[in-house]
Design a protein around this motif. Structure first.
Motif, short mmCIF file in Angstrom:
data_model
loop_
_atom_site.label_atom_id
_atom_site.label_comp_id
_atom_site.label_asym_id
_atom_site.label_seq_id
_atom_site.Cartn_x
_atom_site.Cartn_y
_atom_site.Cartn_z
N LYS A 1 3.85 -5.29 7.58
CA LYS A 1 3.08 -4.42 8.51
C LYS A 1 2.95 -4.88 10.48
O LYS A 1 2.70 -5.68 10.26
CB LYS A 1 1.62 -3.72 8.24
CG LYS A 1 1.76 -2.71 6.57
CD LYS A 1 0.52 -2.24 6.40
CE LYS A 1 0.67 -1.31 4.92
NZ LYS A 1 -0.95 -0.76 4.76
N LYS B 1 6.53 3.75 -8.32
CA LYS B 1 5.20 3.44 -8.12
C LYS B 1 4.58 3.46 -6.80
O LYS B 1 5.13 3.66 -5.70
CB LYS B 1 6.23 1.18 -7.96
CG LYS B 1 7.10 1.38 -8.56
CD LYS B 1 6.09 0.32 -9.79
CE LYS B 1 5.63 -0.47 -10.03
NZ LYS B 1 4.75 -0.92 -10.84
N ARG B 2 2.90 3.90 -7.11
CA ARG B 2 2.32 3.57 -6.08
C ARG B 2 1.09 2.81 -5.75
O ARG B 2 0.47 1.80 -6.26
CB ARG B 2 1.15 5.22 -6.26
CG ARG B 2 1.87 6.49 -6.84
CD ARG B 2 2.81 7.25 -5.81
NE ARG B 2 3.60 8.22 -6.79
CZ ARG B 2 5.16 8.20 -6.42
NH1 ARG B 2 5.52 6.91 -5.73
NH2 ARG B 2 5.08 9.26 -6.52
N ASN B 3 1.03 2.37 -4.03
CA ASN B 3 -0.31 1.99 -4.27
C ASN B 3 0.61 0.04 -4.17
O ASN B 3 -0.75 0.04 -4.65
CB ASN B 3 -1.72 2.50 -4.55
CG ASN B 3 -2.44 1.75 -3.31
OD1 ASN B 3 -2.78 1.44 -2.80
ND2 ASN B 3 -4.11 1.49 -3.94
N LEU B 4 1.02 0.16 -3.64
CA LEU B 4 1.99 -1.41 -3.86
C LEU B 4 0.87 -2.31 -3.41
O LEU B 4 0.83 -2.44 -2.74
CB LEU B 4 3.36 -1.46 -3.79
CG LEU B 4 4.40 -0.20 -4.22
CD1 LEU B 4 5.48 -0.30 -3.05
CD2 LEU B 4 4.81 -0.69 -5.66
N SER B 5 1.08 -3.10 -4.56
CA SER B 5 1.02 -4.90 -3.92
C SER B 5 1.19 -5.33 -3.82
O SER B 5 2.51 -6.00 -5.00
CB SER B 5 -0.96 -4.77 -4.93
OG SER B 5 -0.16 -4.90 -6.02
N ASP C 1 3.14 -6.53 -7.73
CA ASP C 1 4.09 -5.44 -7.97
C ASP C 1 5.70 -6.62 -7.38
O ASP C 1 7.30 -5.58 -7.75
CB ASP C 1 4.39 -4.57 -7.21
CG ASP C 1 2.92 -3.59 -7.67
OD1 ASP C 1 3.13 -3.55 -9.15
OD2 ASP C 1 2.44 -2.82 -6.90
N GLY D 1 1.12 -0.98 -0.45
CA GLY D 1 -0.23 -0.35 -0.25
C GLY D 1 0.80 0.81 0.06
O GLY D 1 0.34 2.56 -0.18
N GLY D 2 2.06 0.95 0.28
CA GLY D 2 2.95 2.55 -0.10
C GLY D 2 3.41 2.94 -1.33
O GLY D 2 2.96 2.48 -2.54
N ASP D 3 4.82 4.17 -1.47
CA ASP D 3 5.00 4.09 -2.63
C ASP D 3 6.63 4.20 -2.60
O ASP D 3 7.12 4.06 -1.48
CB ASP D 3 5.10 5.08 -3.05
CG ASP D 3 3.09 5.93 -2.58
OD1 ASP D 3 2.65 5.02 -3.49
OD2 ASP D 3 2.59 6.66 -2.22
#
Length: 276
Positions: free
Chosen positions: A222, A188-192, A195, A124-126
């Motif tokens: 997390k 890279k945004r909103n990583l899942s 990715d 969910g991070g960048d």
């Protein structure tokens, strides 16, 4: 970066002031190939690797506070990035990085470098991946492509291209240097989880394509547990409680069946004793 002449003698210096350095090593990385260990030293006598001592052109010298590498009679194959690494009792570090480019070399592309991701990446991070290219200013235009190789995949797939762009390049600060540095970034945004994998930067120039060494993208867990994890944990706890409950109930029922039999035997023994 150092621009060298054909047949020139080069001296690369790696200095360290830490008194506890136990080992030092020099590596050579040619774009598109894996890094090769040139020489290492745990004491004053260096040890050569990958046949770098065969030609007699590579000479390593370990001193008390430095580990130096000399290259005589430079050849086109010497154009590469040279790394110096040192290790103490608990850590390893890169102390020096020198890019050698032979002037007039047939290859206009000197290096494709991909630094690792600096900060831990969470779901969910960048993050931003980076690719640095060292090239000749007279080499003309080039194209940059990004590939991703995920776990279980047989081949990397292309995910993005920068096309023919020159606004990302800056000429070297050295007065007579014919080189320029180009930096390309891939946000890279909103990583899942999809990715995750190794990202490769590839440069196409003059009909030649060269890959970088790749940047691996992993995720850290997390601090807060995911809902699925909580459900599975609760299910396991309930199962364990039920097993313990059934075991105790079965055990107490078994004791209840055995106890009357013992009492009956005791009564018979007592009656038999009164008869005598």
């Amino acid at each position: 970066m150092k621009i060298i002449q054909d047949k020139e003698n080069i001296r690369l210096t790696c200095s360290f002031l830490h008194p506890y350095v136990s080992a030092a090593a020099w590596f050579k990385h040619t774009p598109g190939e894996k890094a090769l260990l040139i020489a290492s030293a745990f004491s004053s006598t260096p040890q050569y690797h990958n046949d770098f001592d065969k030609s007699g052109r590579f000479i390593a010298l370990r001193e008390q506070s430095s580990f130096n590498l000399s290259i005589s009679n430079a050849e086109p194959s010497d154009s590469a990035t040279y790394y110096c690494a040192v290790a103490d009792y608990s850590d390893t570090a890169l102390l020096d990085c020198t890019v050698l480019v032979l002037k007039g070399s047939s290859s206009s592309l000197s290096a494709v470098l991909q630094p690792p991701v600096s900060d831990p990446v969470e779901l969910g991070g960048d993050t931003t991946l980076q690719c640095s290219i060292l090239t000749d200013t007279s080499a003309g235009e080039h194209s940059v492509y990004w590939f991703r190789h995920g776990s279980g995949e047989s081949h990397p797939g292309i995910i993005y291209t920068h096309g023919n762009r020159s606004d990302e390049c800056k000429k070297s600060s050295e007065t007579d240097s014919p080189t320029q540095s180009c930096v390309y970034k891939l946000p890279k945004r909103n990583l899942s989880l999809s990715d995750a994998g190794t990202y490769y930067c590839a440069v196409l120039m003059c009909g030649e394509i060269i890959f970088g060494n790749g940047t691996k993208l992993d995720f850290v867990e997390k601090g807060v547990l995911e809902p699925v994890t909580l459900v599975l944990a609760a299910s396991n706890i309930i199962s364990i409680v039920m097993v313990v409950y059934l075991y105790r109930k079965s055990h107490s029922h078994h004791e209840g069946l055995v106890k009357p039999i013992i009492i009956q035997r005791e009564d018979v023994e007592i009656q038999d004793a009164e008869m005598f």
